[in-house]
Design a protein around this motif. Sequence first.
Motif, PDB file in Angstrom:
ATOM      1  N   ASN A   1       0.983  -1.336  -0.050  1.00  0.00           N
ATOM      2  CA  ASN A   1      -0.031  -0.025   0.015  1.00  0.00           C
ATOM      3  C   ASN A   1       0.709   1.248  -0.095  1.00  0.00           C
ATOM      4  O   ASN A   1       0.460   1.951  -0.697  1.00  0.00           O
ATOM      5  CB  ASN A   1      -0.811  -0.007   1.279  1.00  0.00           C
ATOM      6  CG  ASN A   1      -2.072  -1.009   1.135  1.00  0.00           C
ATOM      7  OD1 ASN A   1      -2.259  -1.768   0.010  1.00  0.00           O
ATOM      8  ND2 ASN A   1      -2.951  -1.049   2.096  1.00  0.00           N
TER       9      ASN A   1
ATOM     10  N   ALA B   1      -6.257   5.148  -1.946  1.00  0.00           N
ATOM     11  CA  ALA B   1      -7.275   4.425  -0.953  1.00  0.00           C
ATOM     12  C   ALA B   1      -8.220   3.813  -1.878  1.00  0.00           C
ATOM     13  O   ALA B   1      -8.848   2.847  -1.728  1.00  0.00           O
ATOM     14  CB  ALA B   1      -7.940   5.476  -0.140  1.00  0.00           C
TER      15      ALA B   1
ATOM     16  N   ARG C   1      -9.634   0.755   0.611  1.00  0.00           N
ATOM     17  CA  ARG C   1      -9.540   1.223   1.839  1.00  0.00           C
ATOM     18  C   ARG C   1     -10.299   2.685   1.967  1.00  0.00           C
ATOM     19  O   ARG C   1     -10.281   3.369   0.900  1.00  0.00           O
ATOM     20  CB  ARG C   1      -8.434   0.910   2.623  1.00  0.00           C
ATOM     21  CG  ARG C   1      -8.003  -0.376   2.700  1.00  0.00           C
ATOM     22  CD  ARG C   1      -6.649  -0.408   3.748  1.00  0.00           C
ATOM     23  NE  ARG C   1      -6.450  -1.722   4.038  1.00  0.00           N
ATOM     24  CZ  ARG C   1      -6.870  -2.274   5.124  1.00  0.00           C
ATOM     25  NH1 ARG C   1      -7.641  -1.720   5.866  1.00  0.00           N
ATOM     26  NH2 ARG C   1      -6.624  -3.605   5.437  1.00  0.00           N
TER      27      ARG C   1
ATOM     28  N   LEU D   1      -6.309   4.219   5.370  1.00  0.00           N
ATOM     29  CA  LEU D   1      -4.917   4.348   4.850  1.00  0.00           C
ATOM     30  C   LEU D   1      -3.961   5.068   5.460  1.00  0.00           C
ATOM     31  O   LEU D   1      -2.784   4.755   5.522  1.00  0.00           O
ATOM     32  CB  LEU D   1      -5.077   4.589   3.203  1.00  0.00           C
ATOM     33  CG  LEU D   1      -3.601   4.642   2.368  1.00  0.00           C
ATOM     34  CD1 LEU D   1      -3.160   2.807   2.761  1.00  0.00           C
ATOM     35  CD2 LEU D   1      -4.054   4.704   1.059  1.00  0.00           C
TER      36      LEU D   1
ATOM     37  N   GLN E   1      -2.639   3.357   8.435  1.00  0.00           N
ATOM     38  CA  GLN E   1      -1.582   2.331   8.014  1.00  0.00           C
ATOM     39  C   GLN E   1      -0.260   2.953   7.672  1.00  0.00           C
ATOM     40  O   GLN E   1       0.773   2.453   8.215  1.00  0.00           O
ATOM     41  CB  GLN E   1      -2.055   1.682   6.571  1.00  0.00           C
ATOM     42  CG  GLN E   1      -2.845   0.697   6.930  1.00  0.00           C
ATOM     43  CD  GLN E   1      -3.242  -0.301   5.651  1.00  0.00           C
ATOM     44  OE1 GLN E   1      -2.969  -0.062   4.510  1.00  0.00           O
ATOM     45  NE2 GLN E   1      -3.659  -1.567   5.828  1.00  0.00           N
TER      46      GLN E   1
END
Length: 282
Positions: free
Chosen positions: A11, A25, A30, A35, A38
């Motif tokens: 990602n 995203a 997501r 995101l 993350q």
Amino acid sequence: MRTLDLALLRNFTIVARTGSISLAAAQVGRTQSALSMQMQRLGDLVGQEILHRTGSGVRLTVAGEKLRVHAEALMSRHDEIFADMGGRTLSGMVSLGCPEDYSIAFLPGLLRDFCAQHPGVELRMVCAPTLDLKPLLRRRQIDMALVSLPDAADPAVIRQESFVWVGDAPEPAILASPILPLALSAPMTLDHRAACDAMAAVDRRYRVAFASNSLAGLIAIARSGHAISVLTRTAVPPDLHIISVGLPPLPEIGIAMEFADPRPSLAAAALGEHIRATLPGL
């Protein structure tokens, strides 16, 4: 012991390529907030700030650039291991850049068989002129791109294409204009330069009446009869005409494949080989 989550790294490479949390995203399925969390977690894991927020998105810090190199290499190796050990089909995401006229003329034929053979490969398309694709390759925001080269005899050329004058009739009335109106792409593009150089070579007066990097826009102006446009021969729609009299000849160009990384991922390399084998025959 700290360990790096491969999903986080994958990602992160998408965020790095798009330069946008929101765009990334959407690609990974997501929410933006998820995101963002993350990316924060990844930064905490490596112990350094990896992203700077800007008014238009995000950009990598020095540490982020270093992490991207490692992440892309690891993702490529990860995919190679699965392909080698399991006999599975290729997987991963490949971002392919392509000028709009090539995407219309060639991509359906190029991608149909490849996608059928490798359903595990997720393709992301970016349509833009070669002038814009080159910086995206340098910044590794795309993996690979079909680009136009001014020298059709360049060894890197996969296929040669010719520029042609296009109008609403084989000999449109507008050719009689003392100053010929032209519809061209941006000034630094190959078609714009080719048209201007050809007109200057025969001392033909002209003016750039319409400038657009949109193929649809150039075609619309040509259909209106208000200007002559320059397209690649394969991009000429059936209702427009190639003008072969009354205007100077235009040059041929080459189409080549370029990669962001000299060692592309297994999936990107496979797509490149497929394009090299298929494009000349389309």
